[in-house]
Design an enzyme around this catalytic site. Sequence first.
Site, PDB file in Angstrom:
ATOM      1  N   ASN A   1      -7.111 -23.721 -43.499  1.00 10.14           N
ATOM      2  CA  ASN A   1      -8.221 -23.308 -44.669  1.00 10.14           C
ATOM      3  C   ASN A   1      -7.477 -22.192 -45.330  1.00 10.14           C
ATOM      4  O   ASN A   1      -8.030 -20.837 -45.326  1.00 10.14           O
ATOM      5  CB  ASN A   1      -9.541 -21.966 -43.974  1.00 10.14           C
ATOM      6  CG  ASN A   1      -8.490 -21.570 -42.112  1.00 10.14           C
ATOM      7  OD1 ASN A   1      -8.249 -21.316 -41.908  1.00 10.14           O
ATOM      8  ND2 ASN A   1     -10.060 -20.609 -41.719  1.00 10.14           N
TER       9      ASN A   1
ATOM     10  N   HIS B   1      -5.326 -16.253 -42.889  1.00  8.22           N
ATOM     11  CA  HIS B   1      -5.887 -15.143 -41.849  1.00  8.22           C
ATOM     12  C   HIS B   1      -5.364 -14.329 -42.511  1.00  8.22           C
ATOM     13  O   HIS B   1      -5.507 -14.288 -43.245  1.00  8.22           O
ATOM     14  CB  HIS B   1      -5.155 -15.496 -40.869  1.00  8.22           C
ATOM     15  CG  HIS B   1      -5.323 -14.443 -39.765  1.00  8.22           C
ATOM     16  ND1 HIS B   1      -6.062 -14.558 -38.460  1.00  8.22           N
ATOM     17  CD2 HIS B   1      -4.262 -13.069 -39.587  1.00  8.22           C
ATOM     18  CE1 HIS B   1      -6.246 -12.878 -37.865  1.00  8.22           C
ATOM     19  NE2 HIS B   1      -5.526 -12.459 -38.411  1.00  8.22           N
TER      20      HIS B   1
ATOM     21  N   GLU C   1      -2.580  -6.003 -35.906  1.00  7.66           N
ATOM     22  CA  GLU C   1      -2.023  -7.256 -36.376  1.00  7.66           C
ATOM     23  C   GLU C   1      -0.991  -6.600 -36.817  1.00  7.66           C
ATOM     24  O   GLU C   1       0.288  -7.436 -36.883  1.00  7.66           O
ATOM     25  CB  GLU C   1      -2.937  -8.563 -36.840  1.00  7.66           C
ATOM     26  CG  GLU C   1      -3.933  -8.889 -35.724  1.00  7.66           C
ATOM     27  CD  GLU C   1      -4.546  -9.476 -37.051  1.00  7.66           C
ATOM     28  OE1 GLU C   1      -5.012  -9.089 -38.018  1.00  7.66           O
ATOM     29  OE2 GLU C   1      -4.916 -10.658 -35.916  1.00  7.66           O
TER      30      GLU C   1
ATOM     31  N   TYR D   1      -4.249 -15.929 -30.857  1.00  4.65           N
ATOM     32  CA  TYR D   1      -6.051 -16.352 -31.218  1.00  4.65           C
ATOM     33  C   TYR D   1      -6.170 -16.584 -29.796  1.00  4.65           C
ATOM     34  O   TYR D   1      -6.906 -17.390 -29.011  1.00  4.65           O
ATOM     35  CB  TYR D   1      -5.708 -18.056 -31.028  1.00  4.65           C
ATOM     36  CG  TYR D   1      -5.122 -17.907 -32.609  1.00  4.65           C
ATOM     37  CD1 TYR D   1      -6.115 -17.612 -34.086  1.00  4.65           C
ATOM     38  CD2 TYR D   1      -4.426 -18.905 -33.350  1.00  4.65           C
ATOM     39  CE1 TYR D   1      -5.989 -17.536 -35.374  1.00  4.65           C
ATOM     40  CE2 TYR D   1      -4.186 -18.662 -34.660  1.00  4.65           C
ATOM     41  CZ  TYR D   1      -5.701 -18.049 -35.773  1.00  4.65           C
ATOM     42  OH  TYR D   1      -5.162 -18.571 -36.956  1.00  4.65           O
TER      43      TYR D   1
ATOM     44  N   LYS E   1      -0.990 -19.740 -44.460  1.00  4.56           N
ATOM     45  CA  LYS E   1      -0.813 -20.675 -43.051  1.00  4.56           C
ATOM     46  C   LYS E   1      -0.370 -21.464 -43.376  1.00  4.56           C
ATOM     47  O   LYS E   1      -0.192 -21.736 -45.294  1.00  4.56           O
ATOM     48  CB  LYS E   1      -2.165 -21.031 -42.835  1.00  4.56           C
ATOM     49  CG  LYS E   1      -2.453 -19.916 -42.234  1.00  4.56           C
ATOM     50  CD  LYS E   1      -4.087 -20.641 -41.389  1.00  4.56           C
ATOM     51  CE  LYS E   1      -5.314 -19.566 -40.479  1.00  4.56           C
ATOM     52  NZ  LYS E   1      -6.424 -19.896 -40.122  1.00  4.56           N
TER      53      LYS E   1
HETATM   54  P1  DAT Z   1     -11.242 -16.796 -38.379  1.00  9.93           P
HETATM   55  O1  DAT Z   1     -10.208 -17.385 -39.454  1.00  9.93           O
HETATM   56  O2  DAT Z   1     -12.138 -16.568 -39.750  1.00  9.93           O
HETATM   57  O3  DAT Z   1     -10.919 -15.051 -38.523  1.00  9.93           O
HETATM   58  P2  DAT Z   1     -11.536 -17.174 -36.458  1.00  9.93           P
HETATM   59  O4  DAT Z   1     -10.799 -16.469 -35.140  1.00  9.93           O
HETATM   60  O5  DAT Z   1     -13.044 -17.859 -35.042  1.00  9.93           O
HETATM   61  O6  DAT Z   1     -12.047 -17.577 -37.502  1.00  9.93           O
HETATM   62  O7  DAT Z   1     -10.721 -19.157 -36.150  1.00  9.93           O
HETATM   63  C1  DAT Z   1      -9.701 -18.842 -36.009  1.00  9.93           C
HETATM   64  C2  DAT Z   1      -8.861 -20.458 -36.750  1.00  9.93           C
HETATM   65  O8  DAT Z   1      -8.931 -21.309 -35.806  1.00  9.93           O
HETATM   66  C3  DAT Z   1      -9.490 -20.326 -38.016  1.00  9.93           C
HETATM   67  O9  DAT Z   1      -9.534 -19.660 -38.788  1.00  9.93           O
HETATM   68  C4  DAT Z   1      -9.563 -22.129 -38.063  1.00  9.93           C
HETATM   69  C5  DAT Z   1      -8.950 -22.011 -36.533  1.00  9.93           C
HETATM   70  N1  DAT Z   1     -10.428 -22.638 -36.184  1.00  9.93           N
HETATM   71  C6  DAT Z   1     -12.209 -22.575 -35.903  1.00  9.93           C
HETATM   72  N2  DAT Z   1     -12.633 -22.741 -35.622  1.00  9.93           N
HETATM   73  C7  DAT Z   1     -11.837 -23.791 -35.483  1.00  9.93           C
HETATM   74  C8  DAT Z   1     -12.786 -25.929 -35.508  1.00  9.93           C
HETATM   75  N3  DAT Z   1     -13.637 -26.002 -34.879  1.00  9.93           N
HETATM   76  N4  DAT Z   1     -11.709 -26.339 -35.015  1.00  9.93           N
HETATM   77  C9  DAT Z   1     -10.800 -26.007 -35.783  1.00  9.93           C
HETATM   78  N5  DAT Z   1     -10.123 -25.113 -36.265  1.00  9.93           N
HETATM   79  C10 DAT Z   1     -10.708 -24.038 -36.200  1.00  9.93           C
HETATM   80 MG    MG Z   2     -10.438 -14.334 -36.380  1.00  4.81          MG
END
Ligand code: DAT
Ligand code: MG
Length: 155
Positions: free
Chosen positions: A115, A118, A129, A52, A12
């Site tokens: 974080n 991805h 993907e 997303y 990212k």
């Molecule tokens: P992951 O990336 O672990 O697969 P996800 O698909 O649930 O997790 O979410 C995608 C991304 O969205 C995640 O890496 C960071 C962002 N994200 C998730 N929860 C969030 C929140 N509460 N506030 C801001 N960004 C968030």
């Molecule tokens: Mg995810």
Amino acid sequence: MSDLQKTVVLLKPDALQRDLLGEIINRFERKGLKIVGLKFIRLTDELLDIHYAHLSDKPFFESLKKFMMQTPVVGIVLEGLEAVSEVRKIIGSTNPRQADAGTIRADFSMNVPSNLIHASDSEETAQNEIKRFFSNHEIFSYEKISDRYIFGEGV
Ligand code: DAT
Ligand code: MG
């Protein structure tokens, strides 16, 4: 070998800005995951709406998309034994403060959405993907001398 899988990771904008691209790629290399695709990707609003889609009703959806478009991201296809779950294990939980120490997210980050990385969350997602971010000619099949030591004699 039947349980050789491919999975997608995206490094990212925070990984790029913080000069952590090499550090992160190195962790996958050391594990023995094989890089079979690697490129810069400029994400678009349309791509992120799909990528997303499971978060489209969240209050942070628009700011998440903006964050992901701040710089190009590095897209990588990794191959290995049970690569999908192994890579998820190596990157750690979504919230870096809940991620296990030793994972990429726990070791180098503190917050969401920054974080760092991805990774595909299931075999089905990985297949989607790969098609979403890569063309067939951007995925490479090649032999490495280390394959048999890392994946086993049958490879
Ligand atoms: P992951 O990336 O672990 O697969 P996800 O698909 O649930 O997790 O979410 C995608 C991304 O969205 C995640 O890496 C960071 C962002 N994200 C998730 N929860 C969030 C929140 N509460 N506030 C801001 N960004 C968030
Ligand atoms: Mg995810």
